[in-house]
Each structure stands twice: as C-alpha cells, then as structure tokens.
Write an enzyme that holds these catalytic residues in place. Structure first.
Site, PDB file in Angstrom:
ATOM      1  N   CYS A 131       0.866  -1.185   0.000  1.00 28.77           N
ATOM      2  CA  CYS A 131       0.000   0.000   0.000  1.00 28.77           C
ATOM      3  C   CYS A 131       0.901   1.233   0.000  1.00 28.77           C
ATOM      4  O   CYS A 131       1.742   1.389   0.890  1.00 28.77           O
ATOM      5  CB  CYS A 131      -0.854  -0.031   1.272  1.00 28.77           C
ATOM      6  N   CYS A 171      -1.035   3.973  -6.381  1.00 30.49           N
ATOM      7  CA  CYS A 171      -1.884   3.296  -5.389  1.00 30.49           C
ATOM      8  C   CYS A 171      -2.019   1.856  -5.858  1.00 30.49           C
ATOM      9  O   CYS A 171      -2.266   1.614  -7.051  1.00 30.49           O
ATOM     10  CB  CYS A 171      -3.250   3.983  -5.330  1.00 30.49           C
TER      11      CYS A 171
HETATM   12  N1  DGL Z   1      -4.019   0.657  -1.830  1.00 30.23           N
HETATM   13  C1  DGL Z   1      -3.630   1.810  -1.176  1.00 30.23           C
HETATM   14  C2  DGL Z   1      -2.448   2.512  -1.747  1.00 30.23           C
HETATM   15  O1  DGL Z   1      -1.650   1.892  -2.368  1.00 30.23           O
HETATM   16  C3  DGL Z   1      -4.488   2.653  -0.382  1.00 30.23           C
HETATM   17  C4  DGL Z   1      -5.822   3.022  -0.793  1.00 30.23           C
HETATM   18  C5  DGL Z   1      -6.541   3.652   0.369  1.00 30.23           C
HETATM   19  O2  DGL Z   1      -6.893   2.917   1.278  1.00 30.23           O
HETATM   20  O3  DGL Z   1      -6.744   4.863   0.358  1.00 30.23           O
HETATM   21  O4  DGL Z   1      -2.285   3.690  -1.560  1.00 30.23           O
END
Ligand code: DGL
Length: 259
Positions: free
Chosen positions: A74, A183
């Site tokens: 993430c 993301c």
């Molecule tokens: N998948 C996440 C990222 O790479 C986060 C998305 C979120 O929860 O805002 O930033």
C-alpha cells in the site's frame, strides 16, 4: 526464523493483491499471507497517526502468524508509516512507493502524471522524492472515490469511467507521456484507463519492482524458501470476502476474520 515461514503482505483492502500477484509470479514457492483491512479502507483519507496505528495492528497480526518478512502493499501506508514500522519491528520490510523515477527518467515531454491517494500525495516521503526531479513537471491528481468503487466491486462501471475521465483528461491535455499509478488498487483500473488516455501515454506501476526487491531482500537475509512446491497463498479479509475472491480471479484460501 525458518525459510518456509510465510511472507506477510497487507493493504487497506483488496488492491494490494496486485502486488501479491507480482510476488507470487516471481516467487511461486514462497508461502504468503495477505491481509486486506477493507473494514478500515480507504487509508488515503486518514491522518498519519491513524495510518500508523492501523499498520501496527496489521503487522502484529502477520507476525503472530510467524511471517519472516512484511510487504507493505500500500503506497499510503508506506509513505506515512514505513519509518515507524522499521523502527518498531525486527523483521525486514518492503514498501511500495509511486514509480516516479522510471517515469521521470524516460519522459520525453518532461511532464508526467501521478494518480494516488491524498495520503500519499501529502506525505513527506513522497514530496521529498518529487523534489529531487526538479527538471520534470509532476502533475499530481488525487483519485477521490476510486478506492471506494474498487472495494465495492464497481470497476467496470459508468461511475468509474466518469471519475477517471475527470482525473486523466487534464493531465493528457498538459502533454504527459507517462502516467504513474501511485496506489496499489489502481492497476486493476488499467483496462478502463486505456480507454481514456491516448496510446502514447505509458502507464507505470510499482508491482514488478516490489517483487524484484522482495526477492533481493530474501536472498540477502538467507530467507528464500528452497521448496519446489507452488504455494497457494492465504488471504484474510475483515469484510465481505466476495470482492476479494472476484479480484483474485481464482479459487483459493480466503477467510473472513475480524482483525
Ligand atoms: N491501496 C492503497 C495505496 O496503495 C491505499 C488506498 C486507500 O486505502 O486509500 O495507496
């Protein structure tokens, strides 16, 4: 620590499975445990303190399962909490950050676009990184609402296409030749994104680089699993598991659990 212990991965939800897939492709014999904190998604809207606390909770859960290494799948969690995680725990951590470097190095128009969460774009780590490319125009766009739609299983929808058009068309008009997906949820949007941006704009995400880095760190720490049996992966999610199953695209060990 035994080499057969699993690699732990976590994300605010199902998006980090895009990273899991890259790791599994490169390291098919590694046992893995993936934790989807969908109940608390999106992290991108939360404060740094909240994100750090959620990361501690996720890592504690993965370490209880004897993970030998943690992949923070993430960008929002990495850019806000990786320093604190490395300071608190002994295991190796791999983080994921928007792939600005390859985009900036290869851009011919000297203009690149980045789509990421507010939490990532506001973080010190991200902004320090961007500052080191002063010769490049970096157009930043928060992907408001995208994670919520992905977590809701609404990728191939008019709502999604409308949001993507609003976010991407201005960048294309500014002559970007690279679009960085900052993301881990967004690689699942690539088919929709390709319908909106012209073919000369290349899309970059960090999945492959993270998988290579994971392998390098396992080797460096003598933690590579020498087994020759392909591992299936174990997935935990703290909300409805169906969306996770759909995005994985194959039958596997997915469990709903409150954590
Ligand atoms: N998948 C996440 C990222 O790479 C986060 C998305 C979120 O929860 O805002 O930033």
């Amino acid at each position: 620590m035994s080499n057969t212990n699993p690699i732990g991965l976590f994300d605010s939800g199902i998006g980090g499975t895009s990273i899991w897939k890259e790791i599994h492709q490169l390291l098919p014999y590694e046992n893995t445990i993936y934790l989807a904190d969908s109940k608390n998604a999106p992290y991108g809207k939360r404060s740094k303190e909240e994100i750090i606390d959620l990361c501690y909770k996720n890592v504690d859960f993965l370490l209880e399962q004897n993970c030998k290494m943690i992949v923070v799948a993430c960008n929002t969690a990495t850019t806000n909490a990786i320093k604190e995680l490395r300071a608190k725990y002994d295991v190796p951590f791999i983080g994921i950050e928007p792939a600005i470097k390859p985009a900036a190095n290869q851009s011919e128009t000297q203009t690149i676009g980045i789509l990421a969460t507010k939490g990532t774009l506001n973080s010190d780590l991200f902004n320090k990184h961007v500052e080191s490319y002063s010769n490049i125009r970096v157009l930043e766009q928060v992907g408001y609402g995208l994670v919520e739609l992905i977590e809701g299983g609404k990728i191939d929808t008019e709502e999604m296409r409308n949001l993507l058009k609003i976010y991407l068309r201005p960048m294309v008009a500014e002559n970007i030749d690279y679009l960085v997906l900052g993301c881990s949820h967004y690689p699942y949007l690539i088919p929709e994104i390709k319908k909106i941006i012209p073919p000369h704009v290349k899309i970059i995400d960090s999945g492959e680089a993270v998988a290579r880095q994971t392998k390098a760190i396992l080797e460096k720490n003598n933690l590579l699993n020498n087994s020759k049996k392909v591992s299936e992966g174990l997935f935990y999610v703290n909300s409805d598991s169906q969306v996770l199953k759909n995005i994985l695209g194959f039958e596997t060990n997915v469990f709903e659990k409150d954590f």
